[in-house]
Design an enzyme around this catalytic site. Structure first.
Site, PDB file in Angstrom:
ATOM      1  N   SER A  69      34.603  15.869  17.128  1.00 45.95           N
ATOM      2  CA  SER A  69      34.581  16.737  18.298  1.00 45.95           C
ATOM      3  C   SER A  69      35.621  16.231  19.290  1.00 45.95           C
ATOM      4  CB  SER A  69      33.193  16.703  18.944  1.00 45.95           C
ATOM      5  OG  SER A  69      33.228  17.268  20.231  1.00 45.95           O
TER       6      SER A  69
ATOM      7  N   HIS B  18      32.159  22.673  20.877  1.00 44.30           N
ATOM      8  CA  HIS B  18      30.943  21.862  20.893  1.00 44.30           C
ATOM      9  C   HIS B  18      30.180  21.978  22.217  1.00 44.30           C
ATOM     10  CE1 HIS B  18      32.994  19.970  17.436  1.00 44.30           C
ATOM     11  NE2 HIS B  18      31.767  19.731  17.022  1.00 44.30           N
TER      12      HIS B  18
ATOM     13  N   THR C  84      35.646  16.918  22.388  1.00 48.08           N
ATOM     14  CA  THR C  84      34.948  16.651  23.642  1.00 48.08           C
ATOM     15  C   THR C  84      34.075  15.403  23.576  1.00 48.08           C
ATOM     16  OG1 THR C  84      34.840  19.038  23.949  1.00 48.08           O
ATOM     17  CG2 THR C  84      33.498  17.700  25.416  1.00 48.08           C
TER      18      THR C  84
END
Length: 140
Positions: free
Chosen positions: A110, A69, A112
């Site tokens: 995600s 991402h 992150t």
């Protein structure tokens, strides 16, 4: 005397409207709400705004077939920073875009940026003319 007091309030009344219709904010309208590729995508749900005007933002979806991402985030910054537009990531996930059968599946998270609101993503995709006729399913 009352007239002068009333006139002193005028800047407070006009200021929000001036901010709302600033030429800087018009540049947000030129940013496409959706950019995704065919097939398997990692995607980010992003709130964009001009510097200093966080109230007047717009939510966009960006996706690509990339390794992580962060690569998408870097491409978003490359696209928006020259225009003076700031980006705040609301989360991410995956989109399976089957354009031939007009189906999409939104799922995942995600590592992150955390999980995006997939329902909100679906609503944005359905409001975009390209994906209006698609059957979009959400899996949380």
């Amino acid at each position: 005397m009352k007239m002068f007091q009333s006139l002193s309030l005028l800047p407070r009344i006009v200021s929000p409207f001036r901010k709302c219709y600033s030429t800087d904010l018009i540049s947000l309208v030129g940013v496409p709400r959706v950019k995704i590729t065919k097939g398997q995508n990692r995607y980010l749900l992003v709130n964009i705004h001009t510097h200093g005007f966080t109230k007047y933002g717009r939510v966009i979806v960006r996706g690509a077939d990339v390794e992580n991402h962060l690569t998408i985030f870097d491409s978003i910054l490359e696209e928006l920073e020259p225009q003076g537009i700031c980006a705040k990531i609301l989360g991410g996930g995956r989109i399976l875009n089957e354009t031939d059968s007009k189906k999409m599946k939104i799922y995942g998270t995600s590592r992150t940026f955390g999980s995006a609101d997939h329902t909100r993503t679906r609503n944005i995709l359905q409001s975009w003319t390209t994906y209006k006729d698609f059957k979009i399913t959400v899996k949380n």
